[in-house]
Every structure is written in structure tokens, then in C-alpha cells.
Design an enzyme around this catalytic site. Structure first.
Site, PDB file in Angstrom:
ATOM      1  N   ASP A 108     -51.563 -48.660  63.737  1.00 12.75           N
ATOM      2  CA  ASP A 108     -52.233 -50.058  64.365  1.00 12.75           C
ATOM      3  C   ASP A 108     -53.771 -49.940  64.464  1.00 12.75           C
ATOM      4  O   ASP A 108     -54.246 -48.962  65.032  1.00 12.75           O
ATOM      5  CB  ASP A 108     -51.606 -50.449  65.673  1.00 12.75           C
ATOM      6  CG  ASP A 108     -51.761 -51.835  66.081  1.00 12.75           C
ATOM      7  OD1 ASP A 108     -51.644 -52.888  64.967  1.00 12.75           O
ATOM      8  OD2 ASP A 108     -52.151 -52.379  67.042  1.00 12.75           O
ATOM      9  N   GLU A 122     -52.775 -50.115  58.861  1.00 13.93           N
ATOM     10  CA  GLU A 122     -52.987 -51.604  59.410  1.00 13.93           C
ATOM     11  C   GLU A 122     -54.460 -51.878  59.363  1.00 13.93           C
ATOM     12  O   GLU A 122     -55.402 -51.650  60.385  1.00 13.93           O
ATOM     13  CB  GLU A 122     -52.548 -51.895  60.800  1.00 13.93           C
ATOM     14  CG  GLU A 122     -52.202 -53.320  61.240  1.00 13.93           C
ATOM     15  CD  GLU A 122     -53.598 -53.823  61.704  1.00 13.93           C
ATOM     16  OE1 GLU A 122     -54.456 -54.581  61.209  1.00 13.93           O
ATOM     17  OE2 GLU A 122     -53.917 -53.376  63.123  1.00 13.93           O
ATOM     18  N   ASP A 172     -47.247 -60.247  64.956  1.00 18.73           N
ATOM     19  CA  ASP A 172     -48.172 -60.860  65.460  1.00 18.73           C
ATOM     20  C   ASP A 172     -48.280 -62.347  65.211  1.00 18.73           C
ATOM     21  O   ASP A 172     -49.057 -63.054  65.623  1.00 18.73           O
ATOM     22  CB  ASP A 172     -49.560 -60.236  65.464  1.00 18.73           C
ATOM     23  CG  ASP A 172     -49.670 -59.256  66.457  1.00 18.73           C
ATOM     24  OD1 ASP A 172     -49.036 -59.097  67.697  1.00 18.73           O
ATOM     25  OD2 ASP A 172     -50.521 -58.150  66.291  1.00 18.73           O
TER      26      ASP A 172
END
Length: 510
Positions: A306, A353, A406
Site C-alpha cells: 500500500d 499501489e 477505499d
């Protein structure tokens, strides 16, 4: 030109995104029981070859899997307690209170009040029975995992005894991890509490091994998720504060992580995580990060990291700030970190990401590593033809998503999007907008990106009520769960069509 470090994404395939907490059942939260097998059966029938999840760590305040008490431990809430009943460590009546909760939402407060004591009860019974080999040797597990397990179990035991207070508010004798661990070993109540937490990890890892085995048997690979930062109130920070940018007198961060104002929030996102002392990490050859990646690959087949851009430069917000608006970009470790990780595991499969503001420097780092980035279809519409997220701009070494954990569901996004974006969707995909979820599924499957990952909620054509997380929103996140009947209906009505799409677009494998 120097060859990139990694070059692993060579075949076309597809996967499904859903976190284990979302699994159905009567234990107050999705657990690692036979509901996993049902999901894996759907993936196999649909031609999917990957299951993507969020981080598996133990969650704390806020319930976010991206803010965990440990970068190495598993989440005890995911433990299937029925298996402990079957092993004689609990009674069937013990599980009744868990079944009274809403099966469509996770009630984390209830889990803390009910499930945590049940795990302690099972741990005490386990010790009384002489540590039977329910999931292999307990002593062997604690010895193998001791480097992270001993500090974690001591940290959780002290935290429980201190009423949940963060470690920098503990009495001075517990602030130093090495001394505190020795104290825990000498004091009976703390020693038993630490043993309870070690038992929970033993069970979690034992049950996760079954999940890995069942996935492998069906030809499904698991894509894990690794947050770039760790929580400030975590065993990792407490055990080795020198690796983090902290005030040595208070233990509080000198600055915290976040991102500036973006698509998700006009104030930016103030994550509050401590920043790394990258000089210390470089000094020992990134030893902590190398251990962390080894741990991640022990749990998953593929690892998504991430906030990849933070490795090139991260948003540094002064400690005490109330929003992420006022910060500065500071350099990250760059390519040397990935060279160290590659030396340890040259065949490691990592996804970057890389969403958000991508400077030429971030793009250059991603190309030097060779890691596939991400393309999100919900970010594609409402602008011009140069938008990278539009399918005609996709590249092969990339993972395409309709949305992520998200994002809103595709139906929820379309229902609230500006009309210009909705019109763009209809014209670009040549659809009428009545089935946007499936339109995005087809667009993702048709993309040149070699891996396509689709949220389960989109396959179920669910609206915004099934949104999993809203960045910047303090409460109400991470709670959505699907029901057994919804998965069964999807399997019956759409598995064949999904397999047809996978075959049509070359994602079903040989």
C-alpha cells in the site's frame, strides 16, 4: 538501460477482492471457517485465479486493518471458534452471544466484549490439557515465531493490564520493551495473559494454513496487502523505537504520515502513523523490512504494498496537526530497499499501489523495480482521453480494478457521480447505465492489464450500502458483510457468465 528488478506479471488472469471479515456466518464477523471454502468454490467456478484481501493484522481503535497492533501477527477476530468447540476448548453455549449480532455488519465492540474473553478461556483450557497439538506443536510455533511473537504477546498483555492505554502512557518500567518482557515472564497474571495472546496467534496461523491449502487445491492464489506504515500504538514501535521518528522523551511521533488533499478528501488524509528513520534501516541493510516481507510471503502468494509512492517520497505532517493540509514531501528509501528485498526473494511477486499523485520520480522508481501498478476504473471518467485509467491507456504490467476497498461500489459511485462522468461512462462503454457494475466488470476483463481484480460487491451488483471503507471518515467503516444466500445466488446466476468472460478475454488459464 538497466533491467528492472522484477518481471513477474507475465500471464493474464483475474481475481476477486473481499476481506475475510466480510464472510458470512453466525460468529459476529467473517471467520476462517467453511465460508472460505464456499468463496473459493465461487472463484474457481468463475474462472478467477486470485483472491485479494486487506491486511490480516490485529485491529485496534478504529477497526482498520491498516492500523494494527503488529506488522507480523494475525487478527484473532478471524479465528473460527467452532473449531475450538470441536477441539474441546469451548462449549457450544459459549458461542451463542456471537450469533445474536446483525449478520450483515461487524460489531467490533461486541467482539471485544465477547470473543476476546472466549479466546482467553480457550487458552486456559488449552494449557490445562497440556498444549495438545491441535494445529501442530505449540512450543514449535512459539520458538519459530518468537522474534516477533514474544514482544507482541508481552505488549498485548501489558496493554490489557493498563486498560488499553497506548504504550507511551504506561509506567516507566513497561516503556522499555526488553525490561518489560522480562517482567512479564516473572509476574503470573501478565505471563498468563501473554500466553493467551500467543495461543491466539497459534490458532490463527493454524487456521490460515488450512485456508492456504484449500485455496491452492482449487488453483487460487491469495493476494495479501502490506501497509507501508505501522500504527504508532503497535508492538513493532514499542519493541524497537529507534527505527521510527519519535521524540525519545515522550515516545510520541515528531511527525506523522498522511497524504495531501486528493480525490478522497479536501483536507488530505491524516493517517497518524509514525515515520521511519530510513537512515537506521539503511544502516542494517533494511533488516526489519526484509523480515516483514518474509512474513508477508509466508501468508500470501502475492503481496500488494500500500502507498508505493511513499518509498520515493512521503508526506510528512508535523506532530499535533489536525489535518494533513500542511506537510512536506520528504525522501523515502528508494530503490535500495527493493534491491535488498529482491536479494532475499528474487521471485517475490509484489504489486505497487501507485494511486494518487505520481511524479516523474515515482514513475521512475516503479519502472526501476518493474512492479505492476494499479488502474482503477472509477477514476477514469469525467475528464479527457488522456486519463491513464481509461482502458485505452492501460498497460500490460498493471492490475485493473473497478474499485478498491477505499472506493464506493460501482453502483454507488455511479449513483452519486456528476452527470458529466456518468455521460462519459455511457458514451465510452456504449451502455445505457442501467448495469454499471457489470459494465465495469466487462471493461476490466477486457483491459490489456494482465491482472483484473473485481470487488465481490460489484459482482453482486450492490449499491453504496455495501461500501467497505470511506477514507477520512472516522466511524462506520470495515463493517460490511455479505450473506450466504447472496453468494449462492451469485454462484447460480453469474459464475458461468464470469467464466465465459475469463475465457473470452484470456484470463481463465490453460
Amino acid at each position: 538501460m538497466i533491467a528492472p528488478l522484477y518481471n513477474w506479471l507475465s500471464e493474464r488472469s483475474s481475481g476477486v477482492l473481499v476481506h475475510p471479515t466480510c464472510l458470512p456466518g453466525r460468529q459476529g464477523i467473517g471467520v476462517l471457517d467453511r465460508a472460505v471454502d464456499d468463496l473459493l468454490d465461487l472463484l474457481r467456478a468463475s474462472g478467477a485465479r486470485a483472491w485479494q484481501i486487506c491486511p490480516l493484522g490485529p485491529t485496534g481503535y478504529g477497526d482498520s486493518p491498516y492500523q494494527c497492533f503488529s506488522a507480523f501477527a494475525g487478527n484473532p477476530y478471524l479465528i473460527d471458534l467452532q473449531a475450538l468447540v470441536d477441539a474441546g476448548l469451548l462449549k457450544p453455549a459459549d458461542l451463542v452471544p456471537l450469533g445474536l449480532s446483525d449478520p450483515r455488519r461487524v460489531d467490533y465492540g461486541m467482539l471485544y466484549r465477547v470473543k476476546v474473553p472466549l479466546l482467553a478461556k480457550a487458552a486456559a483450557r488449552f494449557r490445562k490439557m497440556g498444549n495438545p497439538d491441535i494445529y501442530g506443536s505449540f512450543d514449535g510455533f512459539t520458538e519459530t515465531e518468537g522474534e516477533w511473537l514474544n514482544p507482541y504477546a508481552a505488549f498485548r498483555a501489558i496493554k490489557d493490564a493498563q486498560g488499553g492505554r497506548p504504550w507511551w502512557e504506561w509506567p516507566s518500567e513497561f516503556r522499555n520493551a526488553a525490561a518489560a518482557i522480562r517482567s512479564v515472564a516473572k509476574e503470573a497474571s501478565l505471563r498468563n495473559a501473554a500466553a493467551d495472546h500467543a495461543f491466539a496467534q497459534y490458532v490463527f496461523f493454524g487456521q490460515w494454513r488450512r485456508v492456504r491449502s484449500e485455496a491452492s487445491r482449487r488453483g487460487i492464489e491469495i493476494i495479501g496487502d502490506l501497509p507501508i506504515f505501522v500504527a504508532i500504538d503497535a508492538a513493532d514501535v514499542w519493541a524497537d523505537p529507534s527505527l521510527f521518528d519519535l521524540d525519545p522523551s515522550t515516545g510520541r511521533p515528531n511527525a506523522v504520515a498522511g497524504v495531501p488533499p486528493d480525490y478522497f478528501s479536501s483536507d488530505g488524509q491524516l493517517w497518524g502513523n509514525p515515520l521511519y528513520r530510513w537512515d537506521r534501516h539503511r544502516g542494517d541493510g533494511f533488516a526489519w523490512w526484509r523480515r516483514r516481507m518474509r512474513s508477508a510471503f509466508a501468508l500470501h502468494d502475492i503481496v500488494r504494498i500500500d502507498h508505493f509512492r511513499g518509498f520515493e517520497s512521503h508526506w510528512r505532517v508535523p506532530g499535533g496537526a489536525t489535518t494533513a493540509r500542511d506537510g512536506s514531501w520528504e525522501p523515502g528509501p528508494g530503490l535500495p530497499l527493493f534491491q535488498a528485498l529482491h536479494a532475499d526473494n528474487p521471485d517475490g511477486r509484489i504489486i505497487a499501489e501507485d494511486l494518487g499523485l505520481l511524479t516523474p520520480e515515482v514513475v521512475a522508481l516503479r519502472e526501476q523495480t518493474g512492479l505492476p501498478g494499479m488502474a482503477v476504473l472509477q477514476f477514469a471518467f469525467g475528464g479527457d482521453a488522456a486519463n491513464f485509467y481509461l482502458p485505452h491507456n492501460h498497460v500490460a504490467n498493471c492490475v485493473v480494478y473497478s474499485g478498491t476497498h477505499d472506493n464506493d461500489t460501482s453502483l454507488g459511485w455511479y449513483a452519486t457521480a456528476q452527470e458529466a462522468a456518468r455521460d462519459h461512462v455511457r458514451r465510452y462503454l456504449r451502455v445505457d447505465g442501467s448495469e454499471v457494475g457489470w459494465d465495469f466488470v466487462r471493461a476490466a476483463q477486457a483491459s490489456v492489464c494482465r491482472l483484473a481484480v473485481l470487488p465481490l460487491a460489484d459482482l453482486m451488483s450492490l449499491d453504496g450500502s455495501a461500501r467497505f471503507n470511506t477514507p477520512g471518515q472516522a466511524g462506520g467503516n470495515w463493517q460490511w458483510r455479505y450473506e450466504t444466500s447472496q453468494l449462492a445466488a451469485l454462484h447460480k446466476s453469474a459464475a458461468g457468465y464470469l467464466r465465459e468472460l475469463a475465457v473470452l478475454y484470456g484470463r481463465a488459464g490453460r
